[in-house]
Scaffold this motif. Sequence first.
Motif, mmCIF file in Angstrom:
data_model
loop_
_atom_site.group_PDB
_atom_site.id
_atom_site.type_symbol
_atom_site.label_atom_id
_atom_site.label_comp_id
_atom_site.label_asym_id
_atom_site.label_seq_id
_atom_site.Cartn_x
_atom_site.Cartn_y
_atom_site.Cartn_z
ATOM 1 N N UNK A 1 50.860 16.322 23.355
ATOM 2 C CA UNK A 1 50.937 15.926 24.757
ATOM 3 C C UNK A 1 51.972 14.828 25.014
ATOM 4 N N UNK A 2 52.539 14.291 23.943
ATOM 5 C CA UNK A 2 53.567 13.258 24.080
ATOM 6 C C UNK A 2 54.948 13.906 23.996
ATOM 7 N N UNK A 3 55.919 13.293 24.661
ATOM 8 C CA UNK A 3 57.282 13.823 24.612
ATOM 9 C C UNK A 3 57.824 13.731 23.189
ATOM 10 N N UNK A 4 58.303 14.853 22.679
ATOM 11 C CA UNK A 4 58.828 14.885 21.319
ATOM 12 C C UNK A 4 60.344 14.825 21.284
ATOM 13 N N UNK A 5 60.994 15.371 22.330
ATOM 14 C CA UNK A 5 62.448 15.330 22.444
ATOM 15 C C UNK A 5 62.814 14.917 23.863
ATOM 16 N N UNK A 6 63.749 13.993 23.970
ATOM 17 C CA UNK A 6 64.264 13.573 25.269
ATOM 18 C C UNK A 6 65.772 13.792 25.291
ATOM 19 N N UNK A 7 66.292 14.140 26.474
ATOM 20 C CA UNK A 7 67.733 14.366 26.632
ATOM 21 C C UNK A 7 68.248 13.450 27.734
ATOM 22 N N UNK A 8 69.371 12.787 27.450
ATOM 23 C CA UNK A 8 70.002 11.877 28.404
ATOM 24 C C UNK A 8 71.456 12.276 28.617
ATOM 25 N N UNK A 9 71.952 11.997 29.800
ATOM 26 C CA UNK A 9 73.377 12.126 30.068
ATOM 27 C C UNK A 9 73.982 10.723 29.999
ATOM 28 N N UNK A 10 75.094 10.601 29.275
ATOM 29 C CA UNK A 10 75.730 9.304 29.068
ATOM 30 C C UNK A 10 76.991 9.220 29.920
ATOM 31 N N UNK A 11 77.088 8.181 30.764
ATOM 32 C CA UNK A 11 78.282 8.065 31.590
ATOM 33 C C UNK A 11 79.414 7.412 30.790
ATOM 34 N N UNK A 12 80.560 7.226 31.410
ATOM 35 C CA UNK A 12 81.744 6.746 30.708
ATOM 36 C C UNK A 12 81.598 5.310 30.228
ATOM 37 N N UNK A 13 80.654 4.569 30.824
ATOM 38 C CA UNK A 13 80.412 3.193 30.395
ATOM 39 C C UNK A 13 79.320 3.099 29.341
ATOM 40 N N UNK A 14 78.693 4.250 29.011
ATOM 41 C CA UNK A 14 77.638 4.259 28.008
ATOM 42 C C UNK A 14 76.251 4.073 28.555
ATOM 43 N N UNK A 15 76.087 4.196 29.878
ATOM 44 C CA UNK A 15 74.760 4.063 30.484
ATOM 45 C C UNK A 15 74.047 5.414 30.461
ATOM 46 N N UNK A 16 72.790 5.456 29.996
ATOM 47 C CA UNK A 16 72.060 6.714 29.882
ATOM 48 C C UNK A 16 71.246 7.051 31.121
ATOM 49 N N UNK A 17 71.144 8.346 31.430
ATOM 50 C CA UNK A 17 70.295 8.832 32.508
ATOM 51 C C UNK A 17 69.479 10.000 31.976
ATOM 52 N N UNK A 18 68.161 9.857 31.986
ATOM 53 C CA UNK A 18 67.288 10.898 31.448
ATOM 54 C C UNK A 18 67.325 12.124 32.336
ATOM 55 N N UNK A 19 67.499 13.325 31.710
ATOM 56 C CA UNK A 19 67.570 14.547 32.504
ATOM 57 C C UNK A 19 66.464 15.548 32.181
ATOM 58 N N UNK A 20 65.898 15.493 30.970
ATOM 59 C CA UNK A 20 64.813 16.427 30.651
ATOM 60 C C UNK A 20 64.121 15.973 29.373
ATOM 61 N N UNK A 21 62.984 16.607 29.072
ATOM 62 C CA UNK A 21 62.247 16.313 27.840
ATOM 63 C C UNK A 21 61.407 17.522 27.457
#
Length: 372
Positions: free
Chosen positions: A35-55
């Motif tokens: 029931x816990x997230x096992x894989x997370x996916x982030x998009x990384x911008x040009x400055x290296x800041x992450x934005x979560x998009x799915x899990x």
Amino acid sequence: MNKLLKFFLFIFLFSVQGNAQNTYVFLGSYNRDVNAESIQVYELDMKGNPKKITSVKNIINPSYLTLSPDGKYLYACTETKTPNAGSVSSFEFNPEKKSLTFLNKQSSGGENPVYLSVHKNGKWLVNANYTEGSVAVHPILENGKIDSLAQNFQYKDGSVNKDRQTRSHVHSAVFSPNHDYLFLPDLGADKIRCYAFDENLKKPLVETTTPFTKTDLEAGPRHFTFHPNQKFGYCIEEMAGQISVYNYENGVLNKIQRIAAHPEKIKEGFESSDIHISPDGKFLYASNRGKENNIAIFSIDENGLLKNIGYQSTYGNHPRTFALDESGNFLIVTNVLSGNATIFKRNPETGMLKKISKIKMENVSCVQIKKI
């Protein structure tokens, strides 16, 4: 602006947008709970800041991740550290829909899978099983799913340390630069095993005249990487806290240097873990857990030899794995015990690292970065 110029400008902008690629970060976790997230996916911008998009949930303990050459499929060692279990799982990644979809899983061919690699043709998956000391080979189908086992070799020999080396513990499976050989650092046997790899055979692992390279006793070889110029190989030794440097040619390794991965003040309790080289081939990075929790930074001479130039705290506890993006701009390290992945900006001139941000993920175990 006349109509013809506007037309060509529209075509240019459309072409650029259509070919644009984004950088994605894939994180796995010892979640131990479906029931816990096992894989997370982030998009990384040009400055290296992450934005979560799915899990993804409903997958147990993904300890290592890798992607297909085109980035369409993600593969994971799953059911790691699970008694009488062990599997490899496949997922389809769709950046437009921002989705990661489970496809299938197969037996990993041994308990506690800890590392996997995809052949450059995208048709073969190889994984290392730590507890039982084995390597397994699976064909990959055209739809990204993993086929049943094609080969599975198990090893019984150990080495001199009675606590950790009573038997083989294969800790990684790394293709040579041309993907015509496969190297298997074996922590339990103090060996780097080697097979030729014939992608056209139904059973692609083929024995060679040099089936292994012997390391120093109680070295505990763990992970391995090749220099971009294809002339040198580098092995991180978990138990000894050392890095061994090898000349490489046609499946054969010859050691030319052995250098500490840790500061001189650290005399025991080494837990060195991961190793990578910057895309330009100028710097090598190695992670140290335990008392240190740092990334060791080395410059690489033209002859392949290493010189230590500094250490960088990982801002967390127990840095198990890390990854460099394809541009060499960013390094991301996973701190398992503190549950965070630290993102660093890399200076391409000095090799030094500067912290940008952190991603929180409980028991984060592994990371891959891919431009898609």
